[in-house]
Design a protein around this motif. Sequence first.
Motif: not given
Length: 285
Positions: A142-143, A191, A194, A196, A254-257, A266
């Motif tokens: 992540i991310p 990107p 982030s 988090l 919102d995050f993608r992994y 996300p």
Amino acid sequence: MTEVATSDQLLVVIDPVARHSDGESVRIAKDVLSAGASTKVCLPEGPEEFARALARRGSRRPVVVGDDRALLRAVAHLHRQRELGACALSLVPVGRTLSLARSLGVPTGAVAAARTVLDGAEQWLDLLVDDSDGVVLGDLRIPWARGTAELAAEGVVPGPALAHPWLRTCQSLVRTLATRPSRLASAPPGPGPSRLRIEVDGVTLVDLDQPVAGVSVTPGASGGAWVEVRPVSVGAEVAPLRAAGRRVTVSGADFRYRADAAVGGPVRTRTWTLRERAWGLVLPG
């Protein structure tokens, strides 16, 4: 490890991507397996048929012939059916995406992998399960942002790979147009850091006030999963933050992994829980 009997009956499920990408390796694997055990071969054309073949395996040991995605599909299906602990899987890696297979210790040659199916040993491995019932076998990052391999899979070719004259002409035209003012919206930036919140077993490892460059979670620590957070450095280099635990929660914007070979999100929050010795894989003895 538990030794595998060579007389076992096998259900050999051959992923369609493997058949189309490397038919010769598939043929070799089938020949070796058929010479050493009673085999039933299934040739599913899609995910639904793939799942049905596994569901109807009976007492046969399942053997997946395919790449990392095929292995993940098999583990995910058996997990959803709550049958993951009922049998150990075998894998004959065929395809282009084999990094997970290598990291797990599966031989990548067709002959060596097929012989491992017949003569190897069961090893029971840890698994990460998220709160949407997704699974992680190798590592979680992540991310996640698209890299060269993902772009190529989508048909986007980076500039240095453009070898044909007409492609170079198009590339030159694109560069020329890019220098001109445009009323169109500019491309989204790459990107960045982030913000988090990372919690390990209920303890906050990093909070939203500390931007991070990346997070990785890997099953396999003694009784837990390894968690590494790379904070964004300002001036002096900042050492990664590391912890081990059984439950990892990530929340924030919102995050993608990337979980093994699959991309999720996300999402705004997701929790992964370690399950020890949750799935079996036949590996060299």
